[in-house]
Design a protein around this motif. Structure first.
Motif, short mmCIF file in Angstrom:
data_model
loop_
_atom_site.label_atom_id
_atom_site.label_comp_id
_atom_site.label_asym_id
_atom_site.label_seq_id
_atom_site.Cartn_x
_atom_site.Cartn_y
_atom_site.Cartn_z
N UNK A 147 -6.63 -10.42 2.40
CA UNK A 147 -6.91 -10.56 0.98
C UNK A 147 -7.50 -9.29 0.40
N UNK A 148 -7.08 -8.96 -0.79
CA UNK A 148 -7.65 -7.87 -1.58
C UNK A 148 -8.15 -8.48 -2.88
N UNK A 149 -9.40 -8.23 -3.20
CA UNK A 149 -10.04 -8.88 -4.35
C UNK A 149 -9.45 -8.39 -5.66
N UNK A 150 -9.39 -9.32 -6.64
CA UNK A 150 -8.85 -8.99 -7.95
C UNK A 150 -9.75 -8.06 -8.75
N UNK A 151 -10.97 -7.84 -8.24
CA UNK A 151 -11.84 -6.88 -8.94
C UNK A 151 -11.31 -5.47 -8.87
N UNK A 152 -10.21 -5.25 -8.18
CA UNK A 152 -9.63 -3.91 -8.09
C UNK A 152 -9.24 -3.37 -9.47
N UNK A 153 -9.06 -4.28 -10.43
CA UNK A 153 -8.69 -3.83 -11.77
C UNK A 153 -9.79 -3.00 -12.42
N UNK A 154 -11.01 -3.08 -11.88
CA UNK A 154 -12.11 -2.30 -12.45
C UNK A 154 -12.11 -0.85 -11.95
N UNK A 155 -11.26 -0.54 -10.98
CA UNK A 155 -11.14 0.84 -10.49
C UNK A 155 -10.15 1.58 -11.37
N UNK A 156 -10.58 1.90 -12.56
CA UNK A 156 -9.66 2.44 -13.57
C UNK A 156 -9.18 3.85 -13.23
N UNK A 157 -9.87 4.54 -12.29
CA UNK A 157 -9.47 5.90 -11.92
C UNK A 157 -8.59 5.92 -10.67
N UNK A 158 -8.24 4.79 -10.16
CA UNK A 158 -7.46 4.71 -8.93
C UNK A 158 -6.08 5.33 -9.15
N UNK A 159 -5.71 6.29 -8.27
CA UNK A 159 -4.42 6.97 -8.39
C UNK A 159 -3.56 6.79 -7.14
N UNK A 160 -4.16 6.38 -6.04
CA UNK A 160 -3.42 6.31 -4.77
C UNK A 160 -3.80 5.03 -4.04
N UNK A 161 -2.80 4.23 -3.66
CA UNK A 161 -3.02 2.99 -2.91
C UNK A 161 -2.07 2.98 -1.72
N UNK A 162 -2.62 2.80 -0.54
CA UNK A 162 -1.82 2.71 0.67
C UNK A 162 -2.22 1.46 1.44
N UNK A 163 -1.34 0.47 1.45
CA UNK A 163 -1.56 -0.78 2.19
C UNK A 163 -0.47 -0.99 3.23
N UNK A 164 0.06 0.09 3.74
CA UNK A 164 1.18 0.01 4.65
C UNK A 164 0.83 -0.73 5.94
N UNK A 165 1.77 -1.55 6.39
CA UNK A 165 1.69 -2.25 7.66
C UNK A 165 0.48 -3.16 7.78
N UNK A 166 0.01 -3.66 6.67
CA UNK A 166 -0.97 -4.75 6.67
C UNK A 166 -0.15 -6.05 6.67
N UNK A 167 0.30 -6.44 7.83
CA UNK A 167 1.36 -7.45 7.95
C UNK A 167 0.88 -8.86 7.61
#
Length: 1280
Positions: free
Chosen positions: A793-813
């Motif tokens: 699970x990844x929390x929905x509060x991620x929307x508050x990271x307004x400066x986020x430019x790079x997301x890598x969730x590879x192979x989180x099966x």
């Protein structure tokens, strides 16, 4: 060690005294400019034969000096023979050891018996060993020499008189024989084409002799000296640059690279080869060293340069600007060739080049450690017409490194037995650095293996070596303390680390990285790798670390940066001081010292108040973190053993946190103990205490008291009981607790402990199951969570990271869902979702004006009617769990590789992703390009490598500048073996011949082919079913087994080439006098070579695939087509091809040559050509006129846009791999056809690929109809 095996195998088949590197070769004593004639089997280039009394101190002396200055190794008797030695044997050996002789025939030449004996021997060498003879008639007539008149008559008369006076009969007979040989020699030399000085200025005459000698000796074809091993390509590149320049402009070549990489050796070598071809020339060496080591160093260099190019004496001046003006005046009037070696500053450039420009045709070579320095000089700030080329030297390949090291260490090309292991270590350590290989090789010459091993162990401890001092010059030239500190930081901690990552961390340490990294790159101290990582040569990195060690050689705890073993010792002894700014320790690297399991104390960091960079990989720490350094910006703790971070760890200033490979179970902005996802230990314990208190009171309090309170209308007990249940409910569900705290506002009042964090890396944390609390990470820019196999699970509060430019969730099966609001992020540029098993669901992007998003694929339409959106995920059956991806509209790069996505997973419109430029779909079971790709308006890179089901890419987006897909011989052979169609629209189309319609074959002029007759007879043999038609670049071709070429090829030639002139239409076999040439059929019969004819060539010497070259000599057009190898290529077979040409490419009267070049073991027995005209074959109806229309509509074909495939000299290299790369590469086998030009040639424009020509309308419907059985056998193509 493969290179070693190759070298040893070469040694077994050749002598160690290989020509050019013989250990017994003697070095000439005369001065040279880097050229050594011994590398060609000669000790000398030229033997000077002259009469000393006539010309020793005049003409011959001037000629000798000019030859030496021209890098021509010349023998002059008084320089080589000591007094008292027998002259005859020395002269004979010198003549035999010379490649050429210059004979100065002067007035008294024949009076010397030594001169006449030299002449006889020289002419004998000419007859027996191709000795070059250049006669010079110095104020004598060739007729006088031939007929022995004038002074030659008198001289020969004196010799005859001496013979007559001899009383000994044997000696008289010897004299007679000599006289006869002398007479014949004088006649022979007079008959040779010589040079006459009469009426000529001696200076011009000598210059002409030197040029002619250079030309006849073929100096430019010689093997290079040891200092230039491995630089053959660079020598050819510079030589090509010198020859190919325009006579209308001056050209400047910058040779850049780190110190000791070979810049000076290369420039001096080329200068020695070609300086004589210019009016004036000069080579100024070691400019930086001279300027730094002398008070008037720059003035002295200006004087030297002016003297070389003006050849006039002038009054010495003491003003640099005056000399600059003088130099400007000379170079503006004369075509010059200058080499300015080791330029370090703009002042040096401006003083030596000026700003007024050069005479057209002039060439200037500048060697420098700063790559872009020349572009900032005064000359480049003017509008003067000049051209600049840059050549970057990057070291030797492994094979060349072995040879150079062996040459210096063993005086041969191969290692001695027993030295292979230490040689391998040293070659690996030097990483192709020529100076290091030379210095270490010479220092280890004639030493045993034990000495070698000790030397290699001590290399990293040596701080004052010659190599280190050379490299240090680049470091010392850095313009500011900021750049020097940046270099030290990178050398100690960030080699191999991504550039953006490094910049983020060091900017937080008050280091200016933007200009600093550029300055390091310009000085060749740093380079950027393919994946944007920082790269540094090992010797340069060690030089940077040496600079840190010099801060305190004996007391490492006083240094500013620590790494490796010394870090461990300082921490173990608790000697860290306040001057330390960076420390790196990886316990895995210390296993050999048996200290990997040692537990360090946290109080070892107590005094490190300035510590900003801390890397503690696989380190076990014990103690309190209360006094831990508070200024840390980068904390890297791979393999962190605990399940959460310590509560008292000061991380408020952290910019980057890396906990990869750790045991952490959950991560939130306000972190606590590892057991629960709560806000803090104190608040958790307090809430739990209250819950237990209320429940205990309610269940176990006395009945009377409870009844009394419950019976009262204002009883507080129900309220207290309700509060307890609420608290217990919140405690049991941490997500509700967080939300409750948000509503309460208490969390907003807390200090955000990770408020500065920009980079969070939790990759390979197998225990990590939840990721949240992003409201406490307001500055987060990069989230990296790769291979976290337990993350659900990844929390929905991620929307508050307004400066986020790079997301890598590879192979989180196990990741079952992503927050819906991730699509609300407006700054995300890159997202990696590789290996996330997306195949059971679709891919959804956030559309315009969409408040809620729907699943793009659902196996049960009424799922929402039976289960509310707020239900637990566990309430959904496992086979109905869907992975929904919501894509931010700001994406520029998206990777969905290895996600089990089929073509059907992409049935949607992606036009909202208007910023997307790169899309990676590698390793997915996709059989054709997803249709949504065509809706991406800015797509530049589409990667579909390893697509095991990929068969076609129809109508790829015309915006693409690079289409990458698995398109090599392996996949094509699989297609061919299975008899399957395969198409990359606009690039290549492969289909079985049995599926090609006859109307297409008739348009190609193939209606009489044998395989077509077999199809008419209903033949379905295995060979016929596997025969494939390949179309690319406007060329149709097929290959099939046969014993002879088709009979309808009447114009034939034995061997691999054929030439012909295109006849006029009236003389052709066609009936109409107005028919137009539409194409050319070319066919060749190839077979395997006999076993005794097998031979092997080095890589790149021959093509890997059949190569057909068609040249229109009249129009000066050349097409080089490299076709891939078919399955039926073994044995004897026919290759039949049709080239679609128009009048712009070929017409009547043009002279055409066609040549075939095959891979090893194959030979062309016969080839033939047949022209195709508009009305060839049967009369066509309206439908058949468009049979080839679809193929003609492709853009990158002959007659279309082939500019990306054109070399700098105009030839077209038609090879499919060109679609994969930004550059066009010329291999050695191309050089017979494209002799000049750089190996890698950049395209003239970016974004060049376009599947269909904008000039020709597409005929897609007809093409689909023409596919016949092919299109019917693959219904999945309909989705395209």
């Amino acid at each position: 060690m493969d290179v070693l095996s190759k070298l040893l195998s070469e040694r077994s088949s050749s002598s160690s005294s290989t020509r050019g590197y013989s250990s017994s070769a003697r070095v000439p004593t005369s001065s040279t400019h880097g050229h050594n004639s011994s590398t060609d089997g000669y000790r000398y280039d030229v033997f000077l034969s002259f009469r000393g009394v006539d010309t020793r101190h005049s003409f011959t002396d001037h000629l000798h000096k000019a030859l030496i200055d021209a890098n021509i190794n010349t023998f002059l008797d008084d320089e080589e023979i000591e007094t008292g030695e027998d002259l005859k044997p020395e002269l004979e050996s010198a003549i035999r050891a010379s490649q050429a002789s210059i004979i100065v025939m002067s007035k008294n030449y024949a009076t010397s018996t030594w001169c006449l004996d030299e002449l006889v021997l020289i002419l004998e060498q000419r007859m027996t060993s191709n000795h070059i003879v250049i006669p010079i008639f110095y104020h004598v007539e060739p007729t006088h020499v031939r007929k022995q008149q004038s002074s030659f008559r008198d001289a020969m008369a004196k010799h005859k008189q001496k013979m007559d006076e001899e009383t000994d009969a044997n000696k008289r007979s010897q004299w007679a024989q000599k006289m006869d040989r002398w007479n014949k020699a004088l006649i022979e030399v007079a008959n040779l084409k010589g040079k006459d000085v009469n009426g000529r200025l001696e200076t011009e005459f000598i210059e002409e002799i030197v040029k002619d000698t250079h030309h006849r000796l073929h100096v430019h074809l010689r093997s290079v000296g040891p200092q230039l091993i491995g630089m053959k390509y660079h020598i050819n590149f510079v030589a090509s640059w010198l020859k190919d320049g325009s006579s209308h402009t001056a050209e400047i070549l910058t040779i850049s690279g780190m110190g000791g990489i070979g810049k000076t050796s290369l420039a001096k070598h080329v200068y020695g080869l070609y300086f004589h071809e210019f009016h004036k020339s000069s080579c100024i060496e070691d400019i930086s060293r001279v300027c730094d080591g002398r008070f008037n160093g720059l003035l002295d260099l200006q004087e030297q340069l002016y003297s070389d190019i003006s050849k006039t004496s002038s009054i010495k001046v003491h003003d640099a600007s005056v000399y600059t003006s003088k130099i400007e005046n000379v170079v503006a009037r004369k075509r010059v060739f200058l080499v300015l070696d080791d330029i370090n500053t703009l002042d040096q450039l401006d003083a030596l080049l000026g700003s007024k420009g050069f005479h057209p045709g002039s060439k200037i070579i500048i060697t420098t450690k700063e790559r872009h320095l020349i572009e900032r000089c005064a000359l480049f700030k003017t509008n003067i017409n000049r051209k600049h080329t840059d050549l970057l030297l990057q070291g030797l390949h492994e094979t060349e490194s072995w040879k150079l090291l062996c040459l210096h260490a063993f005086k041969c090309n191969y290692p001695k037995t027993g030295y292979e292991g230490v040689l391998y270590k040293l070659v690996k350590y030097c990483q192709g650095h020529p100076l290091a290989l030379e210095v270490f090789g010479k220092s280890l010459y004639d030493r045993d293996v034990t000495y070698w091993e000790g030397c290699i162990e001590g290399l990293k401890k040596e701080t004052n070596s010659h190599v280190n001092n050379v490299l240090k010059m680049s470091f010392n030239s850095l313009p500011s303390k900021n750049d020097k500190d940046l270099f030290k930081y990178i050398a100690c901690f960030f080699v191999g680390i991504e550039r953006d990552f490094t910049e983020t961390i060091l900017e937080a340490c008050d280091i200016n990285t933007r200009s600093g990294i550029t300055n390091l790159i310009d000085r060749c101290l740093l380079s950027i790798g393919r994946n944007n990582e920082l790269k540094m040569h090992q010797l340069v990195q060690e030089m940077g670390r040496f600079e840190v060690c010099l801060e305190s050689l004996d007391k490492p705890w006083k240094r500013s940066r620590l790494w490796g073993h010394e870090s461990f010792r300082v921490l173990k002894q608790k000697k860290g001081k306040g001057n330390l700014v960076g420390l790196s320790l990886d316990m895995r690297m210390l296993e050999k010292e048996k200290c990997a399991s040692f537990e360090l104390k946290t109080d070892a960091f107590n005094n490190m108040d300035k510590l900003r960079l801390l890397q503690l990989n696989y380190v076990h720490m014990n103690g309190s973190y209360e006094n831990f350094p508070k200024e840390i910006r980068w904390l890297c703790m791979h393999g962190y053993p605990l399940r959460s971070l310590p509560l008292n760890l000061p991380i408020q200033n952290l910019v980057a946190l890396d906990l990869s490979y750790s045991n952490i179970e959950s991560f939130v902005g306000c972190y606590s103990n590892p057991q629960r996802f709560n806000v803090g230990a104190i608040s958790n314990n307090f809430l739990f205490f209250i819950c237990l208190h209320f429940l205990f009171y309610f269940f176990f309090a006395g009945g009377l008291l409870r009844k009394q309170f419950l019976n009262q209308p204002t009883s507080p007990l129900p309220h207290l009981y309700g509060i307890g249940l609420i608290l217990l409910f919140l405690y049991s569900n941490p997500q509700r607790l967080v939300k409750w705290k948000k509503l309460d506002g208490s969390c907003l009042k807390e200090k955000r402990l990770l408020g500065s964090l920009k980079i969070l890396n939790l990759s390979f944390c197998k225990q990590l199951h939840s990721l949240g609390g992003f409201d406490q990470l307001p500055a987060l820019e990069r989230l990296i969570v790769r291979n976290c196999i337990g993350l659900v699970e990844v929390c929905e509060s991620i929307e508050q990271c307004v400066d986020l430019v790079f997301i890598d969730l590879s192979y989180c099966k196990k990741l079952e869902k992503l927050p819906r609001n991730i699509g609300m992020l407006k700054n995300v540029k890159t997202m990696f979702l590789d290996g996330c098993s997306l195949g059971e669901s679709g891919i959804q992007n956030r559309g315009r004006g969409m408040d809620s998003l729907e699943l793009c694929k659902a196996k049960n339409n009424d799922i929402n009617t039976r289960t509310s959106s707020s239900a637990f995920a566990g309430a959904i059956p496992s086979d109905l769990k869907l992975f929904t991806v919501y894509l931010p509209r700001s994406l520029v790069r998206l990777s969905l590789a290895n996600s089990r996505l089929s073509t059907e997973s992409f049935n949607m419109d992606w036009s909202c992703l208007s910023m997307l430029k790169e899309l990676y779909l590698d390793g997915n079971p996709i059989n054709s390009m997803p249709s949504c790709v065509r809706t991406l308006p800015r797509l530049e890179i589409l990667c579909m490598e390893n697509g095991i089901k990929l068969k076609s890419v129809k109508d790829p987006p015309h915006t693409g500048s690079k289409l990458r897909y698995y398109f090599n011989r392996f996949l094509e052979s699989e297609v061919i073996d299975a008899g399957l169609p395969y198409e990359i629209e606009g690039i290549v189309k492969i289909q079985p011949m049995v599926c090609v319609e006859e109307k297409i074959l008739r348009n190609l002029g193939w209606s009489k082919s044998d395989f077509l007759k077999e199809r008419h007879l209903g033949a379905s043999s295995r060979i016929l079913s596997y025969q494939m038609m390949i179309y690319e670049f406007g060329i149709f071709s097929t290959m099939y087994t046969a014993e002879e070429m088709p009979s309808w090829f009447r114009h034939r030639s034995v061997g691999p080439s054929i030439s012909f002139t295109i006849p006029s239409s009236s003389s052709s076999s066609s009936s109409s006098p107005n028919n137009l040439l539409t194409g050319l059929n070319f066919c060749f019969l190839k077979t395997m070579k006999c076993i005794h004819d097998y031979f092997l060539l080095e890589d790149g010497q021959i093509p890997y695939t059949p190569m057909m070259t068609i040249s229109n000599i009249t129009k000066k057009l050349t097409w080089i087509y490299e076709r891939h190898m078919d399955r039926v290529s073994e044995g004897q077979c026919v290759v039949l091809s049709h080239w679609m040409f128009g009048m712009n490419e070929m017409e009547a009267g043009d002279l055409i040559t066609i040549t075939v070049t095959l891979p090893n073991y194959r030979v062309v027995k016969e080839c033939g050509v047949s022209l195709v005209y508009e009305d060839d074959g049967e009369k066509k109806d309206e439908e058949e006129e468009d049979a080839l229309g679809y193929y003609k509509s492709w853009n990158h074909i002959i007659g279309g846009d082939l500019s990306p495939f054109q070399t700098t000299t105009g030839q077209y290299i038609l090879y499919k791999n060109r679609f994969l790369f930004h550059y066009l590469r010329l291999h050695p086998y191309h050089r017979k056809l494209v002799p000049v030009g750089p190996e890698f040639q950049a395209p003239k424009k970016k974004g060049w690929f376009r599947a269909f020509s904008p000039r020709n309308p597409r005929i897609t419907d007809r093409a689909n109809e023409g596919e016949g059985e092919s299109s019917q056998s693959h219904p999945s193509d309909e989705n395209d």
